[in-house]
Enzyme design. Structure first.
Site, PDB file in Angstrom:
ATOM      1  N   ASP A 183       6.511  30.689 123.895  1.00  0.00           N
ATOM      2  CA  ASP A 183       6.032  29.905 122.753  1.00  0.00           C
ATOM      3  C   ASP A 183       6.609  28.499 122.852  1.00  0.00           C
ATOM      4  O   ASP A 183       7.702  28.306 123.373  1.00  0.00           O
ATOM      5  CB  ASP A 183       6.461  30.565 121.436  1.00  0.00           C
ATOM      6  CG  ASP A 183       5.557  30.154 120.284  1.00  0.00           C
ATOM      7  OD1 ASP A 183       4.722  30.968 119.867  1.00  0.00           O
ATOM      8  OD2 ASP A 183       5.675  28.991 119.817  1.00  0.00           O
TER       9      ASP A 183
ATOM     10  N   ASN B 220     -15.519  41.874 112.795  1.00  0.00           N
ATOM     11  CA  ASN B 220     -14.883  41.362 111.580  1.00  0.00           C
ATOM     12  C   ASN B 220     -15.919  41.000 110.519  1.00  0.00           C
ATOM     13  O   ASN B 220     -15.715  41.234 109.333  1.00  0.00           O
ATOM     14  CB  ASN B 220     -14.003  40.154 111.912  1.00  0.00           C
ATOM     15  CG  ASN B 220     -12.588  40.574 112.297  1.00  0.00           C
ATOM     16  OD1 ASN B 220     -12.286  41.771 112.338  1.00  0.00           O
ATOM     17  ND2 ASN B 220     -11.731  39.626 112.579  1.00  0.00           N
TER      18      ASN B 220
ATOM     19  N   PHE C 287     -13.168  50.906 104.500  1.00  0.00           N
ATOM     20  CA  PHE C 287     -13.515  49.544 104.057  1.00  0.00           C
ATOM     21  C   PHE C 287     -14.528  49.538 102.925  1.00  0.00           C
ATOM     22  O   PHE C 287     -15.418  48.700 102.863  1.00  0.00           O
ATOM     23  CB  PHE C 287     -13.952  48.674 105.248  1.00  0.00           C
ATOM     24  CG  PHE C 287     -12.748  48.122 105.967  1.00  0.00           C
ATOM     25  CD1 PHE C 287     -11.908  48.969 106.667  1.00  0.00           C
ATOM     26  CD2 PHE C 287     -12.411  46.784 105.898  1.00  0.00           C
ATOM     27  CE1 PHE C 287     -10.760  48.498 107.275  1.00  0.00           C
ATOM     28  CE2 PHE C 287     -11.258  46.294 106.509  1.00  0.00           C
ATOM     29  CZ  PHE C 287     -10.441  47.156 107.196  1.00  0.00           C
TER      30      PHE C 287
ATOM     31  N   CYS D 164      -7.825  36.479 109.148  1.00  0.00           N
ATOM     32  CA  CYS D 164      -8.918  36.803 110.073  1.00  0.00           C
ATOM     33  C   CYS D 164     -10.299  36.758 109.447  1.00  0.00           C
ATOM     34  O   CYS D 164     -11.147  35.970 109.877  1.00  0.00           O
ATOM     35  CB  CYS D 164      -8.674  38.175 110.678  1.00  0.00           C
ATOM     36  SG  CYS D 164      -7.058  38.281 111.447  1.00  0.00           S
TER      37      CYS D 164
HETATM   38  C1  UGA Z   1      -8.661  42.505 110.179  1.00  0.00           C
HETATM   39  C2  UGA Z   1      -9.385  43.661 110.888  1.00  0.00           C
HETATM   40  O1  UGA Z   1      -9.339  44.836 110.075  1.00  0.00           O
HETATM   41  C3  UGA Z   1      -8.739  43.941 112.244  1.00  0.00           C
HETATM   42  O2  UGA Z   1      -9.481  44.949 112.945  1.00  0.00           O
HETATM   43  C4  UGA Z   1      -8.735  42.652 113.069  1.00  0.00           C
HETATM   44  O3  UGA Z   1      -8.090  42.830 114.312  1.00  0.00           O
HETATM   45  C5  UGA Z   1      -8.007  41.584 112.306  1.00  0.00           C
HETATM   46  O4  UGA Z   1      -8.653  41.370 111.045  1.00  0.00           O
HETATM   47  C6  UGA Z   1      -8.038  40.319 113.154  1.00  0.00           C
HETATM   48  O5  UGA Z   1      -9.138  39.791 113.390  1.00  0.00           O
HETATM   49  O6  UGA Z   1      -7.003  39.927 113.684  1.00  0.00           O
HETATM   50  P1  UGA Z   1      -6.392  42.290 108.735  1.00  0.00           P
HETATM   51  O7  UGA Z   1      -6.889  40.920 108.369  1.00  0.00           O
HETATM   52  O8  UGA Z   1      -4.987  42.442 109.202  1.00  0.00           O
HETATM   53  O9  UGA Z   1      -7.334  42.934 109.897  1.00  0.00           O
HETATM   54  O10 UGA Z   1      -6.512  43.208 107.455  1.00  0.00           O
HETATM   55  P2  UGA Z   1      -7.526  44.284 106.860  1.00  0.00           P
HETATM   56  O11 UGA Z   1      -6.785  45.539 106.650  1.00  0.00           O
HETATM   57  O12 UGA Z   1      -8.768  44.366 107.630  1.00  0.00           O
HETATM   58  O13 UGA Z   1      -7.818  43.643 105.425  1.00  0.00           O
HETATM   59  C7  UGA Z   1      -8.486  42.379 105.289  1.00  0.00           C
HETATM   60  C8  UGA Z   1      -8.762  42.083 103.843  1.00  0.00           C
HETATM   61  O14 UGA Z   1      -9.776  42.956 103.337  1.00  0.00           O
HETATM   62  C9  UGA Z   1      -7.556  42.275 102.919  1.00  0.00           C
HETATM   63  O15 UGA Z   1      -7.539  41.213 101.966  1.00  0.00           O
HETATM   64  C10 UGA Z   1      -7.818  43.598 102.244  1.00  0.00           C
HETATM   65  O16 UGA Z   1      -7.225  43.726 100.983  1.00  0.00           O
HETATM   66  C11 UGA Z   1      -9.333  43.567 102.140  1.00  0.00           C
HETATM   67  N1  UGA Z   1      -9.947  44.906 102.047  1.00  0.00           N
HETATM   68  C12 UGA Z   1      -9.897  45.758 103.101  1.00  0.00           C
HETATM   69  C13 UGA Z   1     -10.616  45.271 100.883  1.00  0.00           C
HETATM   70  O17 UGA Z   1     -10.692  44.507  99.900  1.00  0.00           O
HETATM   71  N2  UGA Z   1     -11.215  46.509 100.831  1.00  0.00           N
HETATM   72  C14 UGA Z   1     -11.179  47.386 101.870  1.00  0.00           C
HETATM   73  O18 UGA Z   1     -11.755  48.489 101.745  1.00  0.00           O
HETATM   74  C15 UGA Z   1     -10.494  47.003 103.035  1.00  0.00           C
END
Ligand code: UGA
Length: 435
Positions: free
Chosen positions: A30, A211, A252, A263
């Site tokens: 880094d 995504n 989801f 993301c």
């Molecule tokens: C997301 C993807 O799930 C990963 O597969 C991907 O690798 C990552 O982005 C990335 O591109 O690096 P992440 O952002 O860590 O992962 O978190 P998630 O668990 O997907 O949640 C994203 C958002 O959606 C959060 O604000 C969460 O609260 C919301 N969410 C998720 C909901 O409101 N409802 C759901 O049912 C699921």
């Protein structure tokens, strides 16, 4: 296998540590001197369950190293991953590839012998082609294959996601690179993790499409939640009822305050821009982005409505600030918009988050930071549960009721059954249920 990870941010650090745990020799590089110094001193700059242990074990075993010197590390590598940031470019929402191309040039100048350069950062379709063009034109003497290998790990569950992935997508048509990438992931392959090989451009698009689809799925259930509130249905039961259909799936489909994080917001926007540039707009995703933006503001209005139409001079207690639990990440967290709406409405806002308060100090307006849920609930006119941390799942409602000015709970994650809360004399407002 000697692997170098350029960029020791979230993806780089988790991937580097897990690849070392597979037995590879990994160096995480880094440019930030402070970050590398901290890592060398045994400090882990991000909060991710289990990561500190894996880093410590693999450092002790001599398989994981940290370095500020890209050139020296890369010269000995078989595979170099680019895992630097790709923020939204100011003004137009395109992914900013400045760091990716800068890293690619530095790598190309330093490699020796056949080397595979892998983009793990989320990069728009065609980035691999552009990196290859730079290599061909500016470093024609170097033997490099450019591969796309997007990352699908979720913050808070990153180690499991890395080690037990649904699939590993690898975009290359180069036979030697294919062989080397198989070796990189061989330890997983014994666990029967499906390696999915495709063309590089396809691989780059798979990441954005995945995504965008997940963001759309969340947005769909959020709109159904709004409809449920109007017609007197229960969104959790609707989600369960449709999720039992394998074609839909039950993941989801949790209604909430809108998606946030580093993301979904960035990647949906970047896909919209790319699609417009190619004259093939993705209107479902354009709409998803705009619904989600509006939703965060609507959640502020929902809280105000629960407080009988005004929060002026009222004390509001916010439980949870990070965009989801088990992370300290505040990027694009719905709490930011909700807190701002309440401040604009004249509320005194008191907040608590188990891990996110340091990061929150940089992005939230004038709020008061508390020590725990009960600390901020004292004298409050409403509690708003924004992020579903485990420690908020069994709140002592008797104690809260005694402490609060008005027993009102706005549960934006639907973690409580209505009767459990109302039984204690609370007014309860959930998402997608008749309140
Ligand atoms: C997301 C993807 O799930 C990963 O597969 C991907 O690798 C990552 O982005 C990335 O591109 O690096 P992440 O952002 O860590 O992962 O978190 P998630 O668990 O997907 O949640 C994203 C958002 O959606 C959060 O604000 C969460 O609260 C919301 N969410 C998720 C909901 O409101 N409802 C759901 O049912 C699921």
């Amino acid at each position: 296998m000697r692997i170098v990870m350029i960029g020791s941010g979230y993806v780089g650090l988790v991937s580097g540590a897990c690849l070392a745990d597979f037995g590879h020799h990994v160096t995480c590089v880094d440019k930030s001197v402070a970050k590398i110094d901290a890592l060398e001193a045994g400090e882990v700059p991000i909060f991710e369950p289990g990561l500190d242990m894996i880093i410590e074990q693999n450092r002790k075993a001599g398989r994981l190293h940290f370095s500020k010197e890209l050139a020296r590390s890369v010269a000995e590598a078989d595979v170099v991953f680019i895992a630097v940031g790709t923020p939204s470019r100011r003004g137009d929402g395109h992914a900013d590839l400045t760091y990716v191309y800068a890293a690619a040039r530095e790598i190309a100048a330093a490699v020796s012998g056949f080397t595979v350069v892998v983009t793990k950062s989320t990069v728009p379709v065609g980035t691999g082609d552009e990196i290859e063009r730079i290599f061909r034109e500016e470093f024609p003497e170097q033997e490099i294959a450019v591969v796309s290998n997007p990352e699908f790990l979720r913050e808070g569950a990153a180690i499991t996601d890395f080690k037990r992935p649904d699939r590993i997508v690898i975009g290359t048509e180069d036979a030697r690179a294919t062989q080397i990438m198989r070796e990189v992931y061989r330890p997983l392959y014994l666990n029967e993790a499906p390696l999915y090989f495709c063309e590089r451009r396809t691989s780059e698009l798979i990441k954005y499409a995945a995504n965008a689809f997940l963001a759309m799925k969340i947005t769909f259930i959020n709109e159904i939640a709004d409809l449920c509130e109007q017609i007197g249905a229960d969104v959790q039961k609707v989600a369960k009822g449709i999720g039992m259909d394998k074609r839909i799936g039950d993941k989801f489909l949790h209604a909430g305050p809108g998606y946030g994080g580093s993301c979904f917001p960035k990647d949906t926007l970047a896909l919209v821009k790319t699609a417009q540039d190619f004259g093939s707009p993705v209107r479902l995703i354009e709409t998803t982005v705009s619904i989600n933006d509006n939703r965060k503001r609507a959640m502020g209005r929902k809280v105000i409505a629960a407080c009988d139409g005004s929060v002026r001079a009222k004390k509001i207690a916010i439980l949870g600030l990070t965009f989801k639990p088990n992370t300290d990440d505040m990027r694009d967290a719905p709490s930011i918009t909700i807190v701002q709406a309440l401040l604009d409405g004249g509320a005194s806002v008191h907040v608590y988050d188990p891990e996110g308060m340091d990061a929150a100090r940089g992005v939230l307006g004038p709020v008061t930071y508390g020590k725990n849920p009960y600390d901020i609930a004292a004298g409050a006119d409403a509690i708003v549960l924004v992020t579903e941390w485990d420690e908020f799942r069994a709140l002592d409602f008797n104690r809260l009721k005694e402490l609060m000015q008005n027993p009102v709970l706005v549960d934006l994650r639907n973690i409580y059954p209505t009767d459990e809360v109302t039984r204690h004399g609370f007014r309860y407002f959930a998402v997608g249920k008749r309140n």
